[in-house]
Design an enzyme around this catalytic site. Structure first.
Site, PDB file in Angstrom:
ATOM      1  N   THR A  13     -32.111 -10.998 -81.433  1.00 14.85           N
ATOM      2  CA  THR A  13     -32.837  -9.732 -81.098  1.00 14.85           C
ATOM      3  C   THR A  13     -33.769  -9.420 -81.961  1.00 14.85           C
ATOM      4  OG1 THR A  13     -30.803  -8.838 -80.260  1.00 14.85           O
ATOM      5  CG2 THR A  13     -32.139  -7.169 -80.986  1.00 14.85           C
ATOM      6  N   LYS A  64     -33.720  -4.684 -74.363  1.00 15.55           N
ATOM      7  CA  LYS A  64     -32.470  -4.950 -75.031  1.00 15.55           C
ATOM      8  C   LYS A  64     -32.423  -3.663 -75.964  1.00 15.55           C
ATOM      9  CE  LYS A  64     -29.360  -6.457 -78.270  1.00 15.55           C
ATOM     10  NZ  LYS A  64     -28.047  -6.570 -77.982  1.00 15.55           N
ATOM     11  N   LYS A  69     -30.353  -1.845 -87.314  1.00 13.91           N
ATOM     12  CA  LYS A  69     -31.434  -2.631 -87.091  1.00 13.91           C
ATOM     13  C   LYS A  69     -32.167  -2.427 -85.582  1.00 13.91           C
ATOM     14  CE  LYS A  69     -32.386  -7.527 -85.605  1.00 13.91           C
ATOM     15  NZ  LYS A  69     -31.555  -8.757 -85.386  1.00 13.91           N
TER      16      LYS A  69
HETATM   17  P1  NAD Z   1     -25.767 -14.660 -88.077  1.00 14.09           P
HETATM   18  O1  NAD Z   1     -26.159 -14.058 -89.577  1.00 14.09           O
HETATM   19  O2  NAD Z   1     -24.170 -14.665 -88.217  1.00 14.09           O
HETATM   20  O3  NAD Z   1     -26.451 -16.095 -87.648  1.00 14.09           O
HETATM   21  C1  NAD Z   1     -27.795 -16.382 -87.940  1.00 14.09           C
HETATM   22  C2  NAD Z   1     -27.775 -17.842 -88.342  1.00 14.09           C
HETATM   23  O4  NAD Z   1     -29.048 -18.253 -88.376  1.00 14.09           O
HETATM   24  C3  NAD Z   1     -27.142 -18.107 -89.715  1.00 14.09           C
HETATM   25  O5  NAD Z   1     -26.040 -19.042 -89.650  1.00 14.09           O
HETATM   26  C4  NAD Z   1     -28.204 -18.397 -90.651  1.00 14.09           C
HETATM   27  O6  NAD Z   1     -27.851 -19.469 -91.662  1.00 14.09           O
HETATM   28  C5  NAD Z   1     -29.334 -19.177 -89.544  1.00 14.09           C
HETATM   29  N1  NAD Z   1     -30.744 -19.243 -89.933  1.00 14.09           N
HETATM   30  C6  NAD Z   1     -31.582 -18.171 -90.415  1.00 14.09           C
HETATM   31  N2  NAD Z   1     -32.773 -18.683 -90.781  1.00 14.09           N
HETATM   32  C7  NAD Z   1     -32.802 -20.208 -90.238  1.00 14.09           C
HETATM   33  C8  NAD Z   1     -33.642 -21.001 -89.952  1.00 14.09           C
HETATM   34  N3  NAD Z   1     -34.816 -20.779 -90.385  1.00 14.09           N
HETATM   35  N4  NAD Z   1     -33.238 -22.386 -89.324  1.00 14.09           N
HETATM   36  C9  NAD Z   1     -31.992 -22.324 -89.030  1.00 14.09           C
HETATM   37  N5  NAD Z   1     -31.093 -21.239 -89.208  1.00 14.09           N
HETATM   38  C10 NAD Z   1     -31.456 -20.267 -89.720  1.00 14.09           C
HETATM   39  O7  NAD Z   1     -26.159 -13.623 -87.102  1.00 14.09           O
HETATM   40  P2  NAD Z   1     -25.615 -13.380 -85.496  1.00 14.09           P
HETATM   41  O8  NAD Z   1     -24.494 -12.424 -85.642  1.00 14.09           O
HETATM   42  O9  NAD Z   1     -25.403 -14.934 -85.053  1.00 14.09           O
HETATM   43  O10 NAD Z   1     -26.811 -12.960 -84.929  1.00 14.09           O
HETATM   44  C11 NAD Z   1     -28.053 -13.730 -84.522  1.00 14.09           C
HETATM   45  C12 NAD Z   1     -28.866 -12.602 -83.560  1.00 14.09           C
HETATM   46  O11 NAD Z   1     -28.105 -12.247 -82.656  1.00 14.09           O
HETATM   47  C13 NAD Z   1     -29.322 -11.368 -84.425  1.00 14.09           C
HETATM   48  O12 NAD Z   1     -30.854 -11.263 -83.922  1.00 14.09           O
HETATM   49  C14 NAD Z   1     -28.441 -10.622 -84.038  1.00 14.09           C
HETATM   50  O13 NAD Z   1     -29.223  -9.326 -84.003  1.00 14.09           O
HETATM   51  C15 NAD Z   1     -28.220 -10.686 -82.320  1.00 14.09           C
HETATM   52  N6  NAD Z   1     -27.120 -10.115 -81.605  1.00 14.09           N
HETATM   53  C16 NAD Z   1     -25.910 -10.100 -82.468  1.00 14.09           C
HETATM   54  C17 NAD Z   1     -24.822  -9.821 -81.944  1.00 14.09           C
HETATM   55  C18 NAD Z   1     -23.564  -9.555 -82.485  1.00 14.09           C
HETATM   56  O14 NAD Z   1     -22.583  -8.941 -82.156  1.00 14.09           O
HETATM   57  N7  NAD Z   1     -23.361 -10.394 -83.849  1.00 14.09           N
HETATM   58  C19 NAD Z   1     -24.837  -9.100 -80.626  1.00 14.09           C
HETATM   59  C20 NAD Z   1     -25.963  -9.449 -79.716  1.00 14.09           C
HETATM   60  C21 NAD Z   1     -27.188  -9.753 -80.472  1.00 14.09           C
END
Ligand code: NAD
Length: 294
Positions: free
Chosen positions: A93, A168, A243
Site C-alpha cells: 500500500t 485502496k 498511514k
Molecule cells: P512488514 O513490515 O511486516 O513487512 C515488510 C517487509 O519488507 C519486512 O520484512 C522488511 O524487512 C521487508 N523489506 C523492507 N525493505 C526491503 C527491501 N529493500 N528489500 C527486501 N525486503 C525489504 O509489513 P506488512 O504488514 O507485511 O505490510 C506490507 C505492506 O502491505 C504495507 O504496504 C502495508 O501497508 C500493506 N498492508 C498490510 C496489511 C496488514 O494487515 N499488515 C493489510 C493490507 C495491506
C-alpha cells in the site's frame, strides 16, 4: 506455470508467498531481514540472500514492501536486472505518485507492471482470501490475474496505472471514518444508558449498518471474533490506519478533492497514536473517544 520472485516476506508477504508455493509455483523469496528469510525457508519458500539472486531466471516478481520509497527503490534495482517482458506486481500500500513512478520504471525497461494492493489483513493473506485492487494495462493484468487468484478470492481491475492504489486509499478512508462514527455512537449510547448489544441489534439491521459495525465491532461482545474481545491486539494496527489516511489526504490535496471527514479522521488517529497506541488495533480508538471512562 511461471517462476516467481517474492520480495518482502513480512507479516503479509510471507503467507502470500507460501500460498504461491502451495499452488505449485517455484517461488524464490528475498527480504532484507535474515529472520524473515529463515521463516520463509521453513515454510517451503526458497529464500535467497540477494535481490539479484531472487529475480534471476523468473518471469514474474511480486513485491510486498512497507512504503512508496521502498517500492520505487526496489523497482529501480529490479529493472536493471531483468529482461524486457518480465511482469512486476506490487502489492504494497503506497501513495499514488510512487505507484506511478514504479509503473514508469517498468515501462522504460519494457516490463509489464500492475499495482495490486490488498484488503483482508494477515488473516486474508494466510487464508488466500485477499481482495486485490489492480491498476495497469489489460495485458499486464491478464498475466497477473491467475497468479493473484492463488492468494485472493476477489481480483478487481480498477483501471490504468495507479488505479489499484487509488481504490485502496478511498476504501480505507471510508473504513477510518466509519470506525470513528461507529465508536462515537457506542460512546453516546453508553452515556444514554443503552447496552452495547441493544445498539448493535438495532444499528446492524438499520441504516447505520456498515462493516466497521457488523464485522469489526469496536466494543467487546456483539461480534466475538473482533480485536475488541482480545485486548485490541491487531488485527490492523492504528499506525497502519494512520498511514493510509495520510495517503488519502495527500491524494486529496494533490487532486483538489474535498475530504473534510477524512481530514478529521486522520487528525483523530494522529492523536490516538501520539498517545502511545500505534501498535494497538485501530478499533481501540473507541477508548480515546470514551475519554478513558466506562
Ligand atoms: P512488514 O513490515 O511486516 O513487512 C515488510 C517487509 O519488507 C519486512 O520484512 C522488511 O524487512 C521487508 N523489506 C523492507 N525493505 C526491503 C527491501 N529493500 N528489500 C527486501 N525486503 C525489504 O509489513 P506488512 O504488514 O507485511 O505490510 C506490507 C505492506 O502491505 C504495507 O504496504 C502495508 O501497508 C500493506 N498492508 C498490510 C496489511 C496488514 O494487515 N499488515 C493489510 C493490507 C495491506
Amino acid at each position: 506455470m511461471h517462476n516467481i520472485a517474492f520480495i518482502g516476506l513480512g507479516n503479509m508477504g510471507l503467507p502470500m508467498a507460501v500460498n504461491l508455493a502451495k499452488a505449485g509455483y517455484a517461488v524464490k523469496g528475498f527480504d532484507l531481514s535474515e529472520t524473515s528469510r529463515a521463516a520463509a525457508e521453513a515454510e517451503g519458500v526458497s529464500a535467497v540472500a540477494t535481490l539479484a539472486d531472487a529475480v534471476s531466471g523468473v518471469e514474474v516478481i511480486v513485491t510486498m514492501l512497507p512504503k512508496g520509497e521502498h517500492v520505487v527503490a526496489v523497482h529501480g534495482e529490479i529493472v536493471g536486472l531483468v529482461p524486457a517482458g518480465t511482469l512486476l506486481i506490487d502489492c504494497s500500500t503506497v501513495d499514488v505518485a510512487s505507484a506511478n513512478k514504479a509503473h514508469e520504471l517498468a515501462a522504460a525497461a519494457g516490463c509489464l507492471s500492475v499495482d495490486a494492493p490488498v484488503s483482508g489483513g494477515t488473516g486474508g493473506a494466510k487464508g488466500a482470501t485477499l481482495t486485490f485492487m489492480c491498476g495497469g494495462a489489460d495485458a499486464a493484468f491478464g498475466v497477473a490475474k491467475p497468479i493473484l487468484e492463488k492468494m485472493g478470492k476477489k481480483i478487481v481491475h480498477c483501471g490504468g496505472a495507479g488505479a489499484g492504489q487509488a481504490a485502496k486509499i478511498c476504501n480505507n478512508m471510508i473504513l477510518g471514518i466509519s470506525m470513528i462514527a461507529v465508536s462515537e455512537a457506542f460512546v453516546l449510547g453508553e452515556r444514554l444508558g443503552l447496552s452495547h448489544q441493544a445498539l448493535f441489534d438495532v444499528a446492524s439491521t438499520s441504516s447505520g449498518q456498515c462493516w466497521a459495525l457488523t464485522s469489526y465491532c469496536p466494543v467487546p461482545g456483539p461480534v466475538p471474533t473482533t480485536p475488541a474481545n482480545n485486548g485490541y491486539r491487531p488485527g490492523f494496527a492504528a499506525a497502519l490506519m494512520l498511514k493510509d489516511l495520510k495517503l488519502s489526504q495527500e491524494a486529496a490535496r494533490t487532486s483538489g478533492a474535498s475530504t473534510p471527514l477524512g481530514a478529521a479522521a486522520a487528525g483523530l488517529y494522529e492523536d490516538f497514536i501520539t498517545g502511545g497506541s500505534g501498535d494497538r488495533d485501530f478499533s481501540a480508538i473507541v477508548e480515546m473517544l470514551r475519554g478513558g471512562e466506562e
